[in-house]
Design an enzyme around this catalytic site. Structure first.
Site, mmCIF file in Angstrom:
data_model
loop_
_atom_site.group_PDB
_atom_site.id
_atom_site.type_symbol
_atom_site.label_atom_id
_atom_site.label_comp_id
_atom_site.label_asym_id
_atom_site.label_seq_id
_atom_site.Cartn_x
_atom_site.Cartn_y
_atom_site.Cartn_z
ATOM 1 N N ASP A 11 1.001 -1.261 -0.082
ATOM 2 C CA ASP A 11 -0.081 0.000 -0.010
ATOM 3 C C ASP A 11 0.962 1.245 0.114
ATOM 4 O O ASP A 11 1.823 1.407 0.901
ATOM 5 C CB ASP A 11 -0.867 -0.100 1.273
ATOM 6 C CG ASP A 11 -1.973 0.980 1.148
ATOM 7 O OD1 ASP A 11 -2.079 1.675 0.227
ATOM 8 O OD2 ASP A 11 -2.836 0.927 2.261
ATOM 9 N N ASP A 106 -3.589 2.406 -5.448
ATOM 10 C CA ASP A 106 -2.354 2.229 -4.811
ATOM 11 C C ASP A 106 -2.182 0.913 -3.793
ATOM 12 O O ASP A 106 -1.292 1.232 -3.037
ATOM 13 C CB ASP A 106 -2.100 3.668 -3.817
ATOM 14 C CG ASP A 106 -3.243 3.804 -2.953
ATOM 15 O OD1 ASP A 106 -4.235 3.231 -2.990
ATOM 16 O OD2 ASP A 106 -3.032 4.279 -1.784
ATOM 17 N N GLU A 107 -2.804 0.061 -4.075
ATOM 18 C CA GLU A 107 -2.704 -1.014 -3.215
ATOM 19 C C GLU A 107 -3.032 -2.205 -3.922
ATOM 20 O O GLU A 107 -3.734 -2.279 -4.858
ATOM 21 C CB GLU A 107 -3.418 -0.952 -1.923
ATOM 22 C CG GLU A 107 -4.922 -0.871 -2.112
ATOM 23 C CD GLU A 107 -5.731 -0.671 -0.689
ATOM 24 O OE1 GLU A 107 -5.836 -1.894 -0.156
ATOM 25 O OE2 GLU A 107 -6.196 0.221 -0.431
HETATM 26 MG MG LIG Z 1 -2.497 3.969 0.164
#
Ligand SMILES: [Mg+2]
Length: 433
Positions: A11, A106-107
């Site tokens: 993340d 983003d993960e």
């Molecule tokens: Mg994040």
């Protein structure tokens, strides 16, 4: 011999802000909030850690953020750039394993089981450094963190465990800019002292209900009888105690496996003739499918309606779109049009309804074709997805969505006991192939 897997959750830290800081290093070390005009009605999409020190968090109204931290720098955000960086991030992850499942810009979850050779080649780790599932995870995680830092100038936090649930909680615990390995077999001990809100999917309302029962830690939750949890939270509650012990059999899906079609369908407990109910179901499906397509960075060109009537006869109707889309509204409008056409020809009671999408295009190809109005809708959708991922689906919903027919229960809301869903009793039959 049990099947021991090495699962990681990667993340990026304060992703939107991090991208802005790469473009404008003068923003580093300052309270920065991405979301828009602080005098408008928007909410924060991302806040830098410096802004979080003032109590600012995602989904907070920007006007509140401005009051808490008047000196904060407010940015509108550049979602095209975030999308571009996101693609590079996910490409790095795919170097390590084909089982890299994006969960947002983003993960991602990664399953690196059996990936010792590739992890060693990419990280230079010696045989001894990958000699156990935990060591393999650490070697892969440190290598990914280094590459993301070197190539994207962004900090990534990594959690490593034997399953997705614990890996996710570990990456949260590792933030910012950290890596945490939960020793395999010690998942329950790792979770036990944590507050119940650390469990992904457990929202503020469920937390309040548990608090009324005197349950505040995952240790306490883990010891609650399944029948009691079921009586409090319905079907969703049954697995809560297991989850509080870190048990989560969900597998990491490969990015490509999920790419052929995405669909939702549900069977009503009682046959339905009311068009408004069918349309509301359709709206829930459209939003759920839209979110999944955006997560996977795919757009669909084909929308399919499925109807099963009370005599079990089943029809499907498809429509090919001029422009590939992942927008909730377009998916809903097309599904609703197919539904109205079908009902006009055959108005019998409906037993099952489904909405499917297929014929995907890669998101990056389409991005360039978007004009500014479409881009702003896209920004809005991405922000909605982020907030829903964080706070549950019902934090933002359109007036058309009376219930989430597709609910996995992760967004449990006690108010829904009196809602339409319980009167109708739609069975979940989630299909994403
Ligand atoms: Mg994040």
């Amino acid at each position: 011999m049990p099947d021991i897997r090495t699962i990681m959750h990667v993340d990026l830290d304060a992703f939107y802000v991090a991208v802005e800081q790469v473009r404008d290093p003068s923003l580093i070390g300052k309270p920065v909030i991405v979301g828009g005009d602080p005098n408008g009605r928007g909410v924060a999409a991302t806040a830098s850690y410096e802004a979080r020190a003032f109590g600012i968090h995602s989904a907070m109204p920007l006007s509140t953020a401005k009051r808490l931290c008047p000196q904060a720098i407010f940015l509108r955000g550049d979602y095209r750039e975030y999308g571009r960086v996101s693609k590079e991030f996910h490409a790095i992850l795919r170097d390590y394993t084909p089982l890299a499942q994006p969960m947002g810009l983003d993960e991602a979850y990664l399953d690196v089981t059996g990936c010792e050779p590739v992890v060693q080649a990419l990280s230079g780790a010696a045989d001894a450094d990958v000699a156990s599932p935990e060591k393999l995870g650490r070697a892969a995680g440190e290598s990914i963190r280094k590459r993301v830092r070197d190539e994207l100038t962004i900090a990534a936090s990594v959690g490593i465990a034997s399953g997705r649930l614990v890996a996710k909680i570990a990456s949260d615990a590792a933030k910012p800019d950290g890596l945490l390995v939960v020793p395999f077999g010690e998942e329950a001990e790792f979770l036990a002292p944590r507050p119940v809100r650390d469990l992904p999917g457990l929202g503020p309302k469920a937390e309040a209900e548990l608090s009324r029962q005197g349950v505040r830690t995952l240790r306490q939750l883990a010891s609650m009888p399944e029948t009691h949890l079921k009586s409090l939270f319905g079907k969703w509650g049954a697995s809560l105690a297991e989850r509080a012990r870190g048990i989560d059999p969900t597998e990491v899906a490969g990015d490509r496996e999920a790419a052929k079609s995405v669909s939702r369908e549900g069977t009503y407990a009682k046959d339905i003739v009311d068009k408004q109910v069918l349309l509301a179901t359709m709206r829930g499906f459209a939003e759920s499918i839209g979110a999944e397509l955006r997560r996977a960075q795919r757009r669909t060109r084909c929308v399919t309606l499925k109807l099963r009537y009370n005599d079990f006869s089943t029809i499907t109707r498809s429509h090919t779109l001029d422009h590939a889309t992942f927008g909730d509204d377009v998916l809903y409008e097309q599904g609703a049009r197919l539904l109205r056409d079908a009902l006009a020809k055959d108005g019998r009671p409906v037993r099952l309804i489904g909405l499917g999408t297929s014929n995907f295009t890669d998101d990056s190809v389409q991005l360039d074709l978007f004009d500014s109005s479409e881009q702003s809708e896209e920004e809005l959708l991405h922000n909605i997805d982020r907030l829903r991922a964080k706070y549950g689906r019902r934090v933002l919903e359109t007036g058309l969505t009376f219930f989430d027919a597709n609910s996995s229960g992760e967004d449990y809301d006690p108010d829904r006991r009196t809602g339409l869903s319980s009167q109708i009793g739609l069975n979940n039959n989630d299909q994403s192939g």
